[in-house]
Design an enzyme around this catalytic site. Sequence first.
Site, PDB file in Angstrom:
ATOM      1  CE1 TYR A 214     -39.497 108.433  28.946  1.00  0.00           C
ATOM      2  CE2 TYR A 214     -38.895 108.360  31.232  1.00  0.00           C
ATOM      3  CZ  TYR A 214     -39.414 107.704  30.316  1.00  0.00           C
ATOM      4  OH  TYR A 214     -39.351 106.441  30.048  1.00  0.00           O
TER       5      TYR A 214
ATOM      6  NE  ARG B  27     -44.434 110.397  30.705  1.00  0.00           N
ATOM      7  CZ  ARG B  27     -44.973 111.616  30.915  1.00  0.00           C
ATOM      8  NH1 ARG B  27     -44.625 112.808  30.002  1.00  0.00           N
ATOM      9  NH2 ARG B  27     -46.209 111.935  31.096  1.00  0.00           N
ATOM     10  CG  ASP B  28     -38.739 103.059  33.240  1.00  0.00           C
ATOM     11  OD1 ASP B  28     -39.593 102.143  33.847  1.00  0.00           O
ATOM     12  OD2 ASP B  28     -37.515 102.990  33.380  1.00  0.00           O
ATOM     13  CB  SER B  29     -42.649 107.500  35.550  1.00  0.00           C
ATOM     14  OG  SER B  29     -41.805 108.031  34.597  1.00  0.00           O
TER      15      SER B  29
ATOM     16  CG  ASN C  41     -34.936 105.358  33.588  1.00  0.00           C
ATOM     17  OD1 ASN C  41     -33.757 105.599  33.784  1.00  0.00           O
ATOM     18  ND2 ASN C  41     -35.335 104.167  32.798  1.00  0.00           N
TER      19      ASN C  41
END
Lengths: 317, 317, 317, 317
Positions: free
Chosen positions: C293, D69-71, D134
């Site tokens: 990230y 990724r949590d994006s 996130n």
Amino acid sequence: MRNDNHHSDHHDNQAAASKAAMMRALLLSPSLGFLMEAHNGLSARIVEDVGFSGIWASGFSISTALGVRDSNEVSAGEVLDTVAYMADATHIPIMVDGDTGYGNFNNARRFVRQLCRLGVAAVCIEDKLFPKTNSFLGECQPLADTDEFCGKITACKDSQTDDDFCVVARVEALVSGYSLGEALDRAEAYRRAGADAVFIHSKRKDGKEVLAFAKEWGRRCPLVITPTTYHRAVGVDSFERAGISTLIWANQNMRASMHAMREVCEEVFRNRRVSDVEQALVPVKEVFDFLDYDELDDASRRYLPAEPTRAPRRNAS
Amino acid sequence: MRNDNHHSDHHDNQAAASKAAMMRALLLSPSLGFLMEAHNGLSARIVEDVGFSGIWASGFSISTALGVRDSNEVSAGEVLDTVAYMADATHIPIMVDGDTGYGNFNNARRFVRQLCRLGVAAVCIEDKLFPKTNSFLGECQPLADTDEFCGKITACKDSQTDDDFCVVARVEALVSGYSLGEALDRAEAYRRAGADAVFIHSKRKDGKEVLAFAKEWGRRCPLVITPTTYHRAVGVDSFERAGISTLIWANQNMRASMHAMREVCEEVFRNRRVSDVEQALVPVKEVFDFLDYDELDDASRRYLPAEPTRAPRRNAS
Amino acid sequence: MRNDNHHSDHHDNQAAASKAAMMRALLLSPSLGFLMEAHNGLSARIVEDVGFSGIWASGFSISTALGVRDSNEVSAGEVLDTVAYMADATHIPIMVDGDTGYGNFNNARRFVRQLCRLGVAAVCIEDKLFPKTNSFLGECQPLADTDEFCGKITACKDSQTDDDFCVVARVEALVSGYSLGEALDRAEAYRRAGADAVFIHSKRKDGKEVLAFAKEWGRRCPLVITPTTYHRAVGVDSFERAGISTLIWANQNMRASMHAMREVCEEVFRNRRVSDVEQALVPVKEVFDFLDYDELDDASRRYLPAEPTRAPRRNAS
Amino acid sequence: MRNDNHHSDHHDNQAAASKAAMMRALLLSPSLGFLMEAHNGLSARIVEDVGFSGIWASGFSISTALGVRDSNEVSAGEVLDTVAYMADATHIPIMVDGDTGYGNFNNARRFVRQLCRLGVAAVCIEDKLFPKTNSFLGECQPLADTDEFCGKITACKDSQTDDDFCVVARVEALVSGYSLGEALDRAEAYRRAGADAVFIHSKRKDGKEVLAFAKEWGRRCPLVITPTTYHRAVGVDSFERAGISTLIWANQNMRASMHAMREVCEEVFRNRRVSDVEQALVPVKEVFDFLDYDELDDASRRYLPAEPTRAPRRNAS
């Protein structure tokens, strides 16, 4: 244009449930019904808009539109992706050309469960071997073992999650050079295995074997045909009198679009302008109307906060 | 029909690499080049077969063919699925309409990496906001912040995995009602941020603002246009003289297929026969030729063991 | 954690090209190499991070993770979707378990072309029938005809678009109860048909037939094994001495994750708290570190304009 | 193991319909309910098997399992593909983490229609901006405009095709540093816009602001929480007394699988054997039992014709 429906209720589960019931009624009706081929969301919506009662999601047309051959080159998941757009875009029932069921009974029943989820009304599976070859190619294509195919039909019926979903058994015996008797025996076996209708396929130009089949069959269950090769020899009234339930126009939208695109491409390439072909194109505005962009405008007014007025610097000229 | 190529080398990585180089050469060439719209594997292959040098994978056409609206209703993954079929079916370079890049710089660069993997030659991204609205709808659509859009361009350039891949920056200032000066300022900023070409869009009917833009621009980098609204007012020679690099026929294949399918559906529905429309359809055999079913026959002979002769019981009649 | 790589170069075509070369080198190396199973992007990245030289994209594990059975219930397109995430997330070469090639030679070669596009290094295909059954189930599963399978291998080799891509032929003769001689005959036929390596499979617990096979084989081409049932009986040094090229740990990541998730679920369900299981979880921060990230933060600073400072109304407490 | 169900009725539309009703009952029940995270078909099935009443399809976990990724790096279509496997594999209701709805109200309502089709019971959307970040990263993430988010909620409610489907509004005000008052104002606005429940999120370690919110809220509609950061500070009984309806264990299965896979990979890589880690793996047979391979055997006997006995040439040794 019959565009009175709201885009948002295209996805009504109630409607989805009744699509199968509509297909069942179409198959059982004493009068001759018609399914028109479609291969993507746009063509499906045109079929509905023009007034047809049902859609034939042709494997030949879907694969051609994707640019691949009708030989199971695309896998089941990719076909389902296309069918999902078609089901989303329409209210009338869809019969999906399931080829041989993409493998054995287990692949076929998984396919059926996924079709039911999409609100598809019916599947047609044919008694050939995976990967299939288009019926208009070659001679004497090998057929599935009758018992194996009966098991596949039963597995599909046992797996449907909508009671009205229809499984249509396509008999390829005549296309593969077998006798009328073999075709009738297979059809009867498939009917007993649970098929809701029988699709008797033929590639002869005179249509006689289909009429002979229908006569022997005697409406034991609905008969489906697609007169791609014999549509000139026999009129639809004869099919109706012969007790045929449903006639599929199996690939005309794909073939029309291919013809039109080639013509337009050649003209534009040659002349380096599009003005010559404009009469062969729908106006851009008609696309907006057809796919109901107004609904999105209305929805934007309903769901989006009013925006402050914006005054862009306009070009003076 | 230029169908000399073997189906199997459609997927050649070397070719994929050189597709981007071909697009770059097309953009940099002093003469006016043309891209023709396609929206699925079939239309892409027709564009190539007719002789065009490149393909415009139109977002408007792709979404319309899927049956949804050109408002980012389908997500990036679904667009990429369609583009994959187009790239697989052709040898000529494809420029993909990337709308606004499906989000911020991070979504846009991920999209670019996936396009490179598919052997796509170029992406065009426009300086509007996600989710986008078709440029021919409404007035004064809001634009992206210039700096934000420059960052997006740079991120795309930094992420391409093929050196020749091209990022085309589409300037929507004129369409949104801003001045020529604003359009030029934005174009210059995008060029400095790394754009390989500038797509100057206009929906006026006289084409004047595009010509004025081109004059001021002075070939700083290749200019791309799509004269959907102004193709009658200005001939292609004028665009060539004005220094335009590439002209996109942006949606004609989709509009031609929609027109043809509606005509055929209406006729078949009304008359309950297809004989009236046959001249508007390609023959089934032409589909087989076009998608090179012969190659599959040849391959079957090469790769499958010879089968024992089978003598089906033939129908006597 | 070896997380020195930038997320953005995960997609480097150069790297993709060399992944196949890396796999080829691994297979040809005189020392014993190892592939570790993965079934999604996360597990693939863990395999790389821990230090393994290559990844086994197990069909059994992929289908299990998706929640379906290892009986070709998911179609080729769905497997490719999973493999794409795995290839995107890693730099080391992947060998994909291609089962029987999802149909005949034509399906298999299409699968190979799509793997090459994803930057996958190798495919393993097995000489059973579609749809396949997991090798640890039942006895005497039917094998493919040798000639038919040789044609499939040749078709795959002729279709790969990366010269270093490897086709591994998996011999199921021993698993299906055939003799060592039959296994050797098939392996030799597959090698002559173009296979880059032979995967000799066995489900005996003593490993003897694999060692016997290796002795007779005599390094004619690289041998691959997976000692799921016989790993206790024979140590890796014995395999190395026997001339085995590559050992696949075929399903341990999936089985470990299933075990761990069940334990955690049971504990949390029983105790209605997670504190008891925290030592069995990676911290949230480790997830952020592992998937880099920070790179997104850096990229945001590089590609996004600086935002004006925002001072939210803070909660006083 | 509660594996009494037949695989084939996993797909029952009746069950699908009642999944939403089950979720609604869970939310409205006076006692505290629990949802456990899952991120693929396997983990979803484990959650059900262990006894949980519902599943949280976490965006963070799904993206992590895919290796991204949590994006919002994966688009809506890809998330739906994963959710489809989860819904297919289970009978209990699923609440899908819809992030910000993948764009504006139009993207969100399309997402809802697709979830309904899959038999998903509920969606949770949060009042941040697309593409999301996130919640555990950074500070003071910008929030959506309240009116815009209310419109999105209403659009989702108007588009659901299952009357019992639930839309949960996630309030990020506390996480983004806004006051309790702002959080309450937003929650009330979302409730009035049609939200079936409010998810109040917090990343403080003491849990106090959640309890304070619950006190002020006074059960106006069901409250949902996920105590990832504050689960040690406040016990579940306190949440129940505070009137919380539903507690989500938001990411433990993903974090457990990541931990287990890393441990197993490291051990196997270091020792070049798997015998040390076997106690951390489920046996292969347990996988077969869990995914009900017996059902496939039974079905094969039911649907496949009996095969002639085959006597392979057995290895003498």
